[in-house]
Motif scaffolding. Structure first.
Motif, PDB file in Angstrom:
ATOM      1  N   PHE A  21       0.516  -3.503  -9.889  1.00 61.69           N
ATOM      2  CA  PHE A  21       1.874  -3.665  -9.386  1.00 61.69           C
ATOM      3  C   PHE A  21       2.889  -3.260 -10.438  1.00 61.69           C
ATOM      4  O   PHE A  21       3.862  -2.550 -10.143  1.00 61.69           O
ATOM      5  N   LEU A  22       2.671  -3.698 -11.685  1.00 63.07           N
ATOM      6  CA  LEU A  22       3.589  -3.340 -12.768  1.00 63.07           C
ATOM      7  C   LEU A  22       3.631  -1.827 -12.987  1.00 63.07           C
ATOM      8  O   LEU A  22       4.700  -1.245 -13.219  1.00 63.07           O
ATOM      9  N   GLU A  23       2.476  -1.177 -12.894  1.00 62.60           N
ATOM     10  CA  GLU A  23       2.418   0.277 -13.058  1.00 62.60           C
ATOM     11  C   GLU A  23       3.202   0.983 -11.957  1.00 62.60           C
ATOM     12  O   GLU A  23       3.917   1.968 -12.207  1.00 62.60           O
ATOM     13  N   ALA A  24       3.081   0.479 -10.732  1.00 65.16           N
ATOM     14  CA  ALA A  24       3.783   1.108  -9.610  1.00 65.16           C
ATOM     15  C   ALA A  24       5.293   0.929  -9.718  1.00 65.16           C
ATOM     16  O   ALA A  24       6.061   1.762  -9.218  1.00 65.16           O
ATOM     17  N   MET A  25       5.738  -0.146 -10.371  1.00 64.95           N
ATOM     18  CA  MET A  25       7.161  -0.439 -10.466  1.00 64.95           C
ATOM     19  C   MET A  25       7.834   0.227 -11.665  1.00 64.95           C
ATOM     20  O   MET A  25       9.056   0.155 -11.805  1.00 64.95           O
ATOM     21  N   GLN A  26       7.064   0.829 -12.545  1.00 66.10           N
ATOM     22  CA  GLN A  26       7.663   1.495 -13.712  1.00 66.10           C
ATOM     23  C   GLN A  26       8.617   2.604 -13.262  1.00 66.10           C
ATOM     24  O   GLN A  26       8.376   3.260 -12.241  1.00 66.10           O
ATOM     25  N   PRO A  27       9.718   2.806 -14.015  1.00 63.65           N
ATOM     26  CA  PRO A  27      10.051   2.205 -15.316  1.00 63.65           C
ATOM     27  C   PRO A  27      10.884   0.931 -15.215  1.00 63.65           C
ATOM     28  O   PRO A  27      11.421   0.471 -16.213  1.00 63.65           O
ATOM     29  N   GLN A  28      11.039   0.378 -14.007  1.00 64.49           N
ATOM     30  CA  GLN A  28      11.849  -0.822 -13.864  1.00 64.49           C
ATOM     31  C   GLN A  28      11.182  -2.011 -14.553  1.00 64.49           C
ATOM     32  O   GLN A  28       9.959  -2.141 -14.547  1.00 64.49           O
ATOM     33  N   ARG A  29      12.016  -2.862 -15.112  1.00 59.85           N
ATOM     34  CA  ARG A  29      11.515  -4.087 -15.711  1.00 59.85           C
ATOM     35  C   ARG A  29      11.257  -5.114 -14.621  1.00 59.85           C
ATOM     36  O   ARG A  29      11.886  -5.102 -13.562  1.00 59.85           O
ATOM     37  N   LEU A  30      10.348  -6.049 -14.909  1.00 52.63           N
ATOM     38  CA  LEU A  30       9.940  -7.035 -13.922  1.00 52.63           C
ATOM     39  C   LEU A  30      11.123  -7.869 -13.441  1.00 52.63           C
ATOM     40  O   LEU A  30      11.286  -8.108 -12.239  1.00 52.63           O
ATOM     41  N   ALA A  31      11.950  -8.306 -14.353  1.00 47.22           N
ATOM     42  CA  ALA A  31      13.085  -9.157 -13.999  1.00 47.22           C
ATOM     43  C   ALA A  31      14.151  -8.403 -13.221  1.00 47.22           C
ATOM     44  O   ALA A  31      14.967  -9.011 -12.519  1.00 47.22           O
ATOM     45  N   ALA A  32      14.155  -7.067 -13.330  1.00 44.65           N
ATOM     46  CA  ALA A  32      15.184  -6.261 -12.676  1.00 44.65           C
ATOM     47  C   ALA A  32      14.811  -5.869 -11.250  1.00 44.65           C
ATOM     48  O   ALA A  32      15.621  -5.283 -10.537  1.00 44.65           O
ATOM     49  N   LEU A  33      13.614  -6.198 -10.829  1.00 49.00           N
ATOM     50  CA  LEU A  33      13.174  -5.845  -9.477  1.00 49.00           C
ATOM     51  C   LEU A  33      13.919  -6.680  -8.442  1.00 49.00           C
ATOM     52  O   LEU A  33      14.413  -7.769  -8.720  1.00 49.00           O
ATOM     53  N   SER A  34      13.972  -6.160  -7.225  1.00 47.41           N
ATOM     54  CA  SER A  34      14.578  -6.889  -6.115  1.00 47.41           C
ATOM     55  C   SER A  34      13.482  -7.317  -5.139  1.00 47.41           C
ATOM     56  O   SER A  34      12.343  -6.844  -5.202  1.00 47.41           O
ATOM     57  N   ALA A  35      13.840  -8.203  -4.207  1.00 46.99           N
ATOM     58  CA  ALA A  35      12.887  -8.612  -3.176  1.00 46.99           C
ATOM     59  C   ALA A  35      12.479  -7.419  -2.325  1.00 46.99           C
ATOM     60  O   ALA A  35      11.339  -7.338  -1.857  1.00 46.99           O
ATOM     61  N   GLN A  36      13.399  -6.459  -2.149  1.00 47.41           N
ATOM     62  CA  GLN A  36      13.086  -5.255  -1.369  1.00 47.41           C
ATOM     63  C   GLN A  36      12.044  -4.399  -2.081  1.00 47.41           C
ATOM     64  O   GLN A  36      11.183  -3.792  -1.432  1.00 47.41           O
ATOM     65  N   ASP A  37      12.112  -4.351  -3.419  1.00 49.16           N
ATOM     66  CA  ASP A  37      11.111  -3.599  -4.184  1.00 49.16           C
ATOM     67  C   ASP A  37       9.721  -4.193  -3.981  1.00 49.16           C
ATOM     68  O   ASP A  37       8.748  -3.468  -3.762  1.00 49.16           O
ATOM     69  N   VAL A  38       9.641  -5.513  -4.053  1.00 48.65           N
ATOM     70  CA  VAL A  38       8.352  -6.191  -3.903  1.00 48.65           C
ATOM     71  C   VAL A  38       7.824  -6.020  -2.479  1.00 48.65           C
ATOM     72  O   VAL A  38       6.652  -5.694  -2.271  1.00 48.65           O
ATOM     73  N   SER A  39       8.698  -6.226  -1.492  1.00 49.64           N
ATOM     74  CA  SER A  39       8.278  -6.086  -0.102  1.00 49.64           C
ATOM     75  C   SER A  39       7.872  -4.650   0.212  1.00 49.64           C
ATOM     76  O   SER A  39       6.919  -4.418   0.963  1.00 49.64           O
ATOM     77  N   GLY A  40       8.595  -3.685  -0.384  1.00 50.96           N
ATOM     78  CA  GLY A  40       8.236  -2.286  -0.176  1.00 50.96           C
ATOM     79  C   GLY A  40       6.851  -1.966  -0.718  1.00 50.96           C
ATOM     80  O   GLY A  40       6.083  -1.216  -0.092  1.00 50.96           O
ATOM     81  N   TYR A  41       6.517  -2.535  -1.863  1.00 42.26           N
ATOM     82  CA  TYR A  41       5.180  -2.327  -2.429  1.00 42.26           C
ATOM     83  C   TYR A  41       4.114  -2.931  -1.524  1.00 42.26           C
ATOM     84  O   TYR A  41       3.079  -2.308  -1.255  1.00 42.26           O
ATOM     85  N   LEU A  42       4.382  -4.138  -1.026  1.00 37.47           N
ATOM     86  CA  LEU A  42       3.412  -4.787  -0.141  1.00 37.47           C
ATOM     87  C   LEU A  42       3.281  -4.049   1.184  1.00 37.47           C
ATOM     88  O   LEU A  42       2.202  -4.021   1.777  1.00 37.47           O
ATOM     89  N   CYS A  43       4.364  -3.441   1.639  1.00 36.01           N
ATOM     90  CA  CYS A  43       4.291  -2.601   2.851  1.00 36.01           C
ATOM     91  C   CYS A  43       3.341  -1.432   2.618  1.00 36.01           C
ATOM     92  O   CYS A  43       2.512  -1.100   3.483  1.00 36.01           O
ATOM     93  N   ASP A  44       3.472  -0.793   1.456  1.00 34.89           N
ATOM     94  CA  ASP A  44       2.587   0.333   1.130  1.00 34.89           C
ATOM     95  C   ASP A  44       1.136  -0.124   1.048  1.00 34.89           C
ATOM     96  O   ASP A  44       0.229   0.555   1.549  1.00 34.89           O
ATOM     97  N   VAL A  45       0.911  -1.279   0.434  1.00 34.58           N
ATOM     98  CA  VAL A  45      -0.451  -1.812   0.342  1.00 34.58           C
ATOM     99  C   VAL A  45      -0.996  -2.128   1.733  1.00 34.58           C
ATOM    100  O   VAL A  45      -2.171  -1.903   2.027  1.00 34.58           O
ATOM    101  N   GLY A  46      -0.124  -2.621   2.607  1.00 26.66           N
ATOM    102  CA  GLY A  46      -0.538  -2.964   3.952  1.00 26.66           C
ATOM    103  C   GLY A  46      -0.961  -1.772   4.783  1.00 26.66           C
ATOM    104  O   GLY A  46      -1.601  -1.932   5.824  1.00 26.66           O
ATOM    105  N   ARG A  47      -0.618  -0.575   4.334  1.00 30.38           N
ATOM    106  CA  ARG A  47      -1.045   0.639   5.049  1.00 30.38           C
ATOM    107  C   ARG A  47      -2.433   1.095   4.619  1.00 30.38           C
ATOM    108  O   ARG A  47      -2.958   2.054   5.179  1.00 30.38           O
ATOM    109  N   ASP A  48      -3.001   0.409   3.634  1.00 32.16           N
ATOM    110  CA  ASP A  48      -4.370   0.701   3.209  1.00 32.16           C
ATOM    111  C   ASP A  48      -5.317  -0.085   4.102  1.00 32.16           C
ATOM    112  O   ASP A  48      -5.566  -1.265   3.902  1.00 32.16           O
ATOM    113  N   THR A  49      -5.853   0.572   5.111  1.00 31.62           N
ATOM    114  CA  THR A  49      -6.683  -0.114   6.100  1.00 31.62           C
ATOM    115  C   THR A  49      -8.074  -0.455   5.582  1.00 31.62           C
ATOM    116  O   THR A  49      -8.839  -1.120   6.281  1.00 31.62           O
TER     117      THR A  49
END
Length: 475
Positions: A54-82
């Motif tokens: 997850f941290l690698e996918a979010m680079q170069p953003q810092r963990l504290a600088a992420l938004s809820a939309q960033d996290v949800s967007g990542y989980l959406c992408d993961v959810g497409r892995d059937t």
């Protein structure tokens, strides 16, 4: 001063400590569920690995600088892995959440973790929503006693099975009725050593029903479903229309009064829910909808102008209109905007198709990608359908809302068994208490006979049968 390497090692040490703390909290909340929910030590390295990805996918953003939309967007992408199993998806969600907690990230409180955790389960091919796309399946538990292999029984009597399915579907019976009838016919054949029903007589039905009641001790409703399935076979498929139900003893079903919540209990229950699960529970109570009616709600079914919902393909294949609570409209509109964005992203990724009932998919091949046909409460995961090979986003699994209601009832300290059906019962009861007539309530619930609705009058008013106890009259 510690080095960068030491700081990183210290962070992951705290991360693992947080996992162990989560185990202790689970143990305190519900000991019976700990064994199923606990994070085993041998999985710790996988949690770290999933957090690192997850941290690698979010680079170069810092963990504290992420938004809820960033996290949800990542989980959406993961959810497409059937290829991910449901438990793997939940593990990813938990790993990311624990990462945010360990780092004290502000987005932890803004992400709807319940949505991601409880909607991880995808619908299997035998799910009632899509089962007829793949052909009939055998439902129910594996048989005991003399019935050991229903699949071989079915193969040996496939021609009879096909005739029965044709008759069932010609009459428009539900997929659950189809499965139940077919299942009991196969069990009946297996009970009689695989003999064809054409060789069996009325007395053989009686022996099977006696075996169910005496040896298997099944409930009265189960006995009656078995009888109805067998009568359908002999009357409608084999042409023995002279057989009468009176020839067999119908089991007497015990009369059960519905569990009803008070208005105060409903308010506490809904207050203990959040996000889409609060919306779903509010529709079950506020519109009197059944569990699957809520989950199968399509975008086009909610009419915000007329303040009503069209319930399609309800029991008996009859559509009906129910009220859309005005206080739900703002939250439901915001929710649907988020669903629209998810659908847009699915389309960009090459997906975005939803299951269409009956022959609609053949009549309008592209309709499944249209916004109006999307489910109002979509799953967090995409599903690859076994029969068609298509990748679709179905509605959330029914167990998701059931589990959330159970937890919310415990949190709200409600000492009653709470389910989506309980909310529907409460809807009917509270309408009667507010002075609405029984016929109106019958139409809103979609009952074919008013006698079904009359059961709510037995729990109306105060006390048993509406009678004031003589104890309350003592001086």
């Amino acid at each position: 001063m510690s080095t960068r390497t030491e700081q990183i090692a210290g962070f992951w040490s705290n991360y693992l400590a947080q996992l162990e703390l989560a185990e202790l909290e689970l143990a305190e909340l519900e000991l019976a569920e700990l064994e199923k929910a606990e994070i085993r030590t041998d999985r710790h390295r996988w949690y770290v690995l999933r957090a690192e990805r997850f941290l690698e996918a979010m680079q170069p953003q810092r963990l504290a600088a992420l938004s809820a939309q960033d996290v949800s967007g990542y989980l959406c992408d993961v959810g497409r892995d059937t290829s991910l199993a449901a438990w793997e998806f939940v593990e990813i969600v938990d790993a990311i959440r624990n990462l945010g907690v360990t780092a004290g990230a502000p987005w932890v409180e803004a992400v709807d973790w319940s949505h991601w955790q409880t909607s991880a389960q995808i619908m299997a091919a035998e799910h009632p929503t899509v089962a007829r796309d793949y052909g009939p399946e055998i439902g129910g538990l594996e048989p005991a006693g003399p019935m050991t292999n229903l699949a071989s029984v079915r193969a040996a009597h496939q021609a009879l099975v096909d005739r029965m399915l044709a008759e069932i579907r010609r009459r428009g019976y539900s997929i659950r009725t189809e499965r139940g009838y077919l299942d009991w016919v196969l069990r009946f054949i297996a009970f009689h050593g695989g003999r064809s029903p054409t060789e069996l007589a009325d007395a053989d039905i009686g022996r099977f029903l006696d075996w169910l009641a005496v040896k298997r001790r099944v409930s009265a409703s189960t006995q009656n479903q078995a009888l109805n399935g067998l009568l359908f076979l002999f009357r409608e498929v084999l042409g023995r229309d002279w057989m009468q139900c009176a020839d067999f003893a119908l089991a007497k079903r015990p009369k059960r009064l519905p569990t009803v919540l008070t208005k105060a209990e409903v308010a506490r229950l809904l207050g203990a829910l959040e996000g889409e699960f609060r919306l779903m529970a509010s529709l079950a109570y506020g519109a009197g909808m059944r569990l699957m009616e809520v989950l199968r709600l399509r975008v086009q079914d909610a009419d915000f102008v007329r303040r009503q919902i069209q319930v399609r393909n309800a029991e008996g294949e009859i559509d009906r209109l129910v009220p859309l609570p005005e206080r739900l409209i703002p939250g439901l509109m915001v929710h649907l905007e988020a669903v629209r964005e998810l659908h847009r992203q699915d389309l960009v990724a090459g997906f975005g198709e939803v299951y269409l009932p009956d022959a609609l998919a053949r009549q309008w091949p592209d309709a499944g990608r249209e916004w109006i046909w999307q489910y109002a409460f979509p799953s967090a995961r995409l599903s690859v359908e076994t029969g068609s090979g298509k990748t679709r986003r179905h509605h959330v699994h029914e167990t998701s809302l059931q589990k959330k209601l159970k937890g919310a009832a415990a949190q709200a300290r409600i000492s009653k068994r709470v389910s989506p059906q309980t909310l529907r019962h409460s809807f009917a009861m509270h309408l009667l208490e507010d002075g609405h007539d029984i016929r109106t309530v019958q139409e809103l619930l979609g009952h074919a006979d008013v006698s079904t609705t009359m059961i709510y009058t037995h729990v109306q008013n105060r006390g048993g049968q509406g009678v004031r106890s003589p104890l309350d009259r003592l001086l």
